[in-house]
Motif scaffolding. Structure first.
Motif, PDB file in Angstrom:
ATOM      1  N   VAL A   1       4.733  -2.765  -9.294  1.00  0.00           N
ATOM      2  CA  VAL A   1       5.029  -3.244  -7.939  1.00  0.00           C
ATOM      3  C   VAL A   1       6.544  -3.300  -7.754  1.00  0.00           C
ATOM      4  O   VAL A   1       7.303  -2.942  -8.643  1.00  0.00           O
ATOM      5  CB  VAL A   1       4.408  -4.642  -7.699  1.00  0.00           C
ATOM      6  N   GLU A   2       6.981  -3.775  -6.583  1.00  0.00           N
ATOM      7  CA  GLU A   2       8.397  -4.054  -6.300  1.00  0.00           C
ATOM      8  C   GLU A   2       9.340  -2.894  -6.661  1.00  0.00           C
ATOM      9  O   GLU A   2      10.287  -3.062  -7.433  1.00  0.00           O
ATOM     10  CB  GLU A   2       8.850  -5.309  -7.058  1.00  0.00           C
ATOM     11  N   PRO A   3       9.119  -1.709  -6.097  1.00  0.00           N
ATOM     12  CA  PRO A   3      10.040  -0.608  -6.423  1.00  0.00           C
ATOM     13  C   PRO A   3      11.432  -0.859  -5.861  1.00  0.00           C
ATOM     14  O   PRO A   3      11.575  -1.423  -4.772  1.00  0.00           O
ATOM     15  CB  PRO A   3       9.394   0.589  -5.749  1.00  0.00           C
TER      16      PRO A   3
ATOM     17  N   VAL B   1       8.655  -3.038 -11.131  1.00  0.00           N
ATOM     18  CA  VAL B   1       8.288  -4.212 -11.926  1.00  0.00           C
ATOM     19  C   VAL B   1       6.814  -4.109 -12.306  1.00  0.00           C
ATOM     20  O   VAL B   1       5.980  -3.726 -11.485  1.00  0.00           O
ATOM     21  CB  VAL B   1       8.532  -5.511 -11.129  1.00  0.00           C
ATOM     22  N   ILE B   2       6.502  -4.458 -13.551  1.00  0.00           N
ATOM     23  CA  ILE B   2       5.104  -4.537 -13.979  1.00  0.00           C
ATOM     24  C   ILE B   2       4.679  -6.002 -13.883  1.00  0.00           C
ATOM     25  O   ILE B   2       5.234  -6.863 -14.568  1.00  0.00           O
ATOM     26  CB  ILE B   2       4.923  -4.017 -15.415  1.00  0.00           C
ATOM     27  N   ASN B   3       3.725  -6.273 -12.995  1.00  0.00           N
ATOM     28  CA  ASN B   3       3.338  -7.672 -12.766  1.00  0.00           C
ATOM     29  C   ASN B   3       2.382  -8.185 -13.841  1.00  0.00           C
ATOM     30  O   ASN B   3       2.058  -7.483 -14.810  1.00  0.00           O
ATOM     31  CB  ASN B   3       2.774  -7.856 -11.355  1.00  0.00           C
ATOM     32  N   GLN B   4       1.915  -9.405 -13.673  1.00  0.00           N
ATOM     33  CA  GLN B   4       1.066 -10.042 -14.684  1.00  0.00           C
ATOM     34  C   GLN B   4      -0.288  -9.375 -14.828  1.00  0.00           C
ATOM     35  O   GLN B   4      -1.011  -9.628 -15.799  1.00  0.00           O
ATOM     36  CB  GLN B   4       0.891 -11.540 -14.375  1.00  0.00           C
ATOM     37  N   PHE B   5      -0.645  -8.500 -13.882  1.00  0.00           N
ATOM     38  CA  PHE B   5      -1.907  -7.760 -13.960  1.00  0.00           C
ATOM     39  C   PHE B   5      -1.682  -6.323 -14.434  1.00  0.00           C
ATOM     40  O   PHE B   5      -2.563  -5.468 -14.297  1.00  0.00           O
ATOM     41  CB  PHE B   5      -2.604  -7.754 -12.595  1.00  0.00           C
ATOM     42  N   SER B   6      -0.459  -6.066 -14.944  1.00  0.00           N
ATOM     43  CA  SER B   6      -0.061  -4.738 -15.449  1.00  0.00           C
ATOM     44  C   SER B   6      -0.047  -3.673 -14.357  1.00  0.00           C
ATOM     45  O   SER B   6      -0.266  -2.491 -14.620  1.00  0.00           O
ATOM     46  CB  SER B   6      -0.989  -4.305 -16.601  1.00  0.00           C
TER      47      SER B   6
ATOM     48  N   ILE C   1       0.838  -1.206   0.000  1.00  0.00           N
ATOM     49  CA  ILE C   1       0.000   0.000   0.000  1.00  0.00           C
ATOM     50  C   ILE C   1       0.871   1.254   0.000  1.00  0.00           C
ATOM     51  O   ILE C   1       0.500   2.281  -0.574  1.00  0.00           O
ATOM     52  CB  ILE C   1      -0.951  -0.006   1.222  1.00  0.00           C
ATOM     53  N   ARG C   2       2.036   1.175   0.617  1.00  0.00           N
ATOM     54  CA  ARG C   2       2.940   2.325   0.648  1.00  0.00           C
ATOM     55  C   ARG C   2       3.315   2.769  -0.774  1.00  0.00           C
ATOM     56  O   ARG C   2       3.308   3.950  -1.087  1.00  0.00           O
ATOM     57  CB  ARG C   2       4.206   1.994   1.441  1.00  0.00           C
ATOM     58  N   TYR C   3       3.642   1.793  -1.610  1.00  0.00           N
ATOM     59  CA  TYR C   3       4.048   2.158  -2.976  1.00  0.00           C
ATOM     60  C   TYR C   3       2.848   2.665  -3.780  1.00  0.00           C
ATOM     61  O   TYR C   3       2.984   3.563  -4.612  1.00  0.00           O
ATOM     62  CB  TYR C   3       4.687   0.967  -3.680  1.00  0.00           C
ATOM     63  N   THR C   4       1.671   2.116  -3.512  1.00  0.00           N
ATOM     64  CA  THR C   4       0.459   2.615  -4.185  1.00  0.00           C
ATOM     65  C   THR C   4       0.244   4.088  -3.871  1.00  0.00           C
ATOM     66  O   THR C   4      -0.027   4.900  -4.767  1.00  0.00           O
ATOM     67  CB  THR C   4      -0.777   1.798  -3.745  1.00  0.00           C
ATOM     68  N   ILE C   5       0.386   4.450  -2.604  1.00  0.00           N
ATOM     69  CA  ILE C   5       0.234   5.857  -2.200  1.00  0.00           C
ATOM     70  C   ILE C   5       1.352   6.710  -2.811  1.00  0.00           C
ATOM     71  O   ILE C   5       1.120   7.822  -3.272  1.00  0.00           O
ATOM     72  CB  ILE C   5       0.224   5.970  -0.667  1.00  0.00           C
TER      73      ILE C   5
ATOM     74  N   PRO D   1      16.716   9.723  -8.232  1.00  0.00           N
ATOM     75  CA  PRO D   1      15.872   9.001  -7.272  1.00  0.00           C
ATOM     76  C   PRO D   1      14.397   9.047  -7.672  1.00  0.00           C
ATOM     77  O   PRO D   1      13.550   9.598  -6.984  1.00  0.00           O
ATOM     78  CB  PRO D   1      16.139   9.739  -5.958  1.00  0.00           C
ATOM     79  N   ASP D   2      14.106   8.449  -8.801  1.00  0.00           N
ATOM     80  CA  ASP D   2      12.740   8.420  -9.320  1.00  0.00           C
ATOM     81  C   ASP D   2      12.587   7.164 -10.185  1.00  0.00           C
ATOM     82  O   ASP D   2      13.553   6.696 -10.794  1.00  0.00           O
ATOM     83  CB  ASP D   2      12.456   9.671 -10.157  1.00  0.00           C
ATOM     84  N   ILE D   3      11.374   6.642 -10.255  1.00  0.00           N
ATOM     85  CA  ILE D   3      11.113   5.432 -11.035  1.00  0.00           C
ATOM     86  C   ILE D   3      10.962   5.817 -12.504  1.00  0.00           C
ATOM     87  O   ILE D   3       9.940   6.360 -12.914  1.00  0.00           O
ATOM     88  CB  ILE D   3       9.839   4.711 -10.548  1.00  0.00           C
ATOM     89  N   LEU D   4      11.975   5.516 -13.300  1.00  0.00           N
ATOM     90  CA  LEU D   4      11.960   5.841 -14.725  1.00  0.00           C
ATOM     91  C   LEU D   4      11.963   4.599 -15.613  1.00  0.00           C
ATOM     92  O   LEU D   4      11.896   4.726 -16.843  1.00  0.00           O
ATOM     93  CB  LEU D   4      13.170   6.714 -15.074  1.00  0.00           C
TER      94      LEU D   4
END
Length: 547
Positions: free
Chosen positions: A164-166, A156-161, A48-52, A228-231
């Motif tokens: 996740v996993e930053p 990571v892009i999981n099987q449900f697109s 939930i932390r990464y979702t937020i 420091p950003d997800i690119l």
């Protein structure tokens, strides 16, 4: 963040703001209160932390002018080229607000084609992986003439697109880079003669070849920057495949090429390398142990050194700080070890500095009397890293008597410091196996720390204005300030009974010392280079920020 007891006031003010029609102010207050509650409730590794985080870090595309920086995007694949995946990447590149790029499919003699297009930097994207629409503009904004390598965080892009996993990464950490290629995804390298020659020797691009390339390039001093950003977003199939691929041979060959006295030893996670550095020669190590009475702990400490240590070229220098108990005085009189008398008020820094001046060893090991050796090769394991020219201080893994972690490195924060993974079961590997792999960190515990005597005095030893606390943090930061890396050595393990001899004392001094420390280091504390600003630093140190 708000405390639970403050919530009645928060909600009262919220209602007042609503009645006044100030909806923005009221919503901000309510949001902050909610975030505060979530931060307390959610575990460190809660998804939930990464979702937020993703919601809070949505960006608007801003126009950016093309510059002389031109990116060569190298699209590579393992077995067969997939046109649909390639077109997906092309569509994302079309959405980039920085347009000065060319895309290339991996093939023989690719470097010549890239040079013909006058590209300045190379980026790698594996088939099925994708990049953020802000990737090229983020790179272009950061690059200057002196930048050789840039890398970013990834997920990571999981099987449900779903993303996740930053992986929120530290800045360049040479030892950590031996454990795994954390530069990969996203990686941009400046094109120069050295890179051209290296690429000409690669017949087919792969993640392992990119890892080899990075290790070879970093043999020399380079200007390396982290974003420091997800690119970059790895496809789950690539991510899972890489978990089962070993790079041990790659890293072992690099260690050999660099002439390091080290090797990769077996580790439970196949995609991580566990490096162990061995000492050159057998230099004398001076083990400095200040104490005041509590003879049972001192005897336990010394007995464990004598009975368990496989490295034998050491001396023990005891520093007696006004002991008065008969049993202690009798032990001092009979011990075979050198015992200095320090008839001064307790000052941990001064006691160690006194002993360091008297010590005969080429290397110093500062050791608390309330510690006990667990691993026999603790001395040589730390010494191997301490002998590296880039190393400052080296610290071990410290455990509490209940086998939980006390120390595996310390991060700096805006208002102080924090032990990472503190109280975690010692059998757990922690975030990205940080409990198990040798790596750089900003600060180390003074309960057990090794350093060459020359480097110890290069930074003036321990700061004597810090008599009780913060002297180890201050010492660590002085070494960082000199350009050294402080190293966590997981191969050396001790038990630490922490503060047995001085619990509850020196409260007045502590307030003064906190002020002294903050006055000297407040400006650098928020920007720990071996951590990541997307972490709050709370709990285990790897809780993703919610605000």
């Amino acid at each position: 963040m708000a405390k639970i007891k403050e919530y009645p006031v928060i909600f009262k003010n919220f209602i007042i703001d609503i009645l006044k029609g100030d909806f923005n102010k009221s919503s901000v207050k309510l949001k902050n209160a909610g975030i505060s509650t979530l931060d307390k409730i959610l575990s460190t590794d809660s998804p939930i932390r990464y979702t937020i985080w993703k919601i809070n870090n949505k960006k608007k595309i801003k126009p950016i002018k093309n510059s002389g920086i031109k990116f060569a995007i190298i699209y590579f694949y393992k077995d067969n080229f997939n046109k649909a995946d390639f077109n997906k990447l092309k569509a994302l590149l079309d959405k980039q607000n920085y347009k000065n790029y060319e895309i290339f499919i991996d093939k023989d003699n690719l470097i010549n084609e890239i040079l013909q297009k006058n590209c300045t930097h190379i980026c790698f994207v594996e088939q099925k992986d994708i990049i953020s629409v802000f990737t090229l503009s983020s790179l272009a904004n950061l690059i200057n003439e002196n930048t050789d390598i840039i890398y970013s965080d990834n997920d990571v892009i999981n099987q449900f697109s779903i993303r996740v996993e930053p992986y929120f990464k530290p800045e360049y950490s040479p030892l950590l880079l031996y454990s795994h290629n954390y530069f990969n995804g996203l990686l941009a390298i400046k094109i120069n003669g050295n890179l051209i020659n290296e690429l000409k020797n690669i017949h087919k691009i792969s993640n392992n070849e990119i890892y080899k390339l990075i290790l070879r390039l970093t043999r020399q001093s380079l200007k390396i920057k982290r974003i420091p950003d997800i690119l970059y977003h790895k496809h789950h199939s690539n991510y899972e495949r890489d978990k089962n691929i070993s790079t041990q041979e790659t890293v072992q060959n690099e260690i050999k090429e660099r002439g390091l006295n080290a090797k990769i030893i077996d580790y439970k996670h196949k995609n991580y390398n566990l490096i162990k550095s061995y000492p050159i020669g057998e230099p004398l190590i001076s083990i400095i142990i200040p104490f005041k009475d509590k003879i049972s702990y001192l005897k336990q400490c010394i007995d464990s050194i004598e009975s368990k240590s496989s490295y034998k070229n050491y001396e023990i220098v005891l520093v007696n700080n006004r002991s008065s108990e008969p049993e202690t005085l009798d032990y001092i009189e009979k011990t075979k070890h050198r015992a200095l008398s320090a008839d001064i008020d307790f000052n941990f820094s001064r006691l160690n500095n006194m002993a360091a001046k008297a010590a005969s060893g080429e290397y110093l090991l500062l050791l608390n009397n309330d510690t006990e050796v667990i691993t026999p090769d603790w001395l040589e394991s730390m010494l191997g890293f301490a002998q590296l020219s880039q190393s400052g201080a080296v610290g071990p893994k410290l455990l509490y008597p209940n086998n939980r972690i006390q120390h595996v490195g310390i991060i700096t924060r805006e208002k102080g410091v924090n032990h990472i993974n503190s109280l975690m079961d010692s059998n757990k590997s922690g975030y990205k196996n940080y409990n198990d792999v040798p790596r750089e960190c900003s600060c180390l515990s003074g309960a057990c720390v090794m350093i060459s005597k020359d480097k110890y005095w290069e930074v003036g030893g321990l700061t004597e204005e810090l008599a009780v606390e913060w002297n180890d943090m201050d010492f660590s930061l002085k070494l960082i300030n000199k350009g050294y890396y402080n190293v966590f050595c997981p191969h050396s393990v001790l038990c630490h009974y922490e503060k047995i001899s001085r619990r509850g004392k020196h409260k007045t001094s502590l307030k003064q010392e906190i002020k002294y420390f903050m006055d000297n280091w407040e400006q650098v504390l928020p920007d720990d280079p071996f951590h990541n600003p997307n972490f709050s630093g709370k709990k285990t140190g790897f809780a993703i920020k919610l605000d």
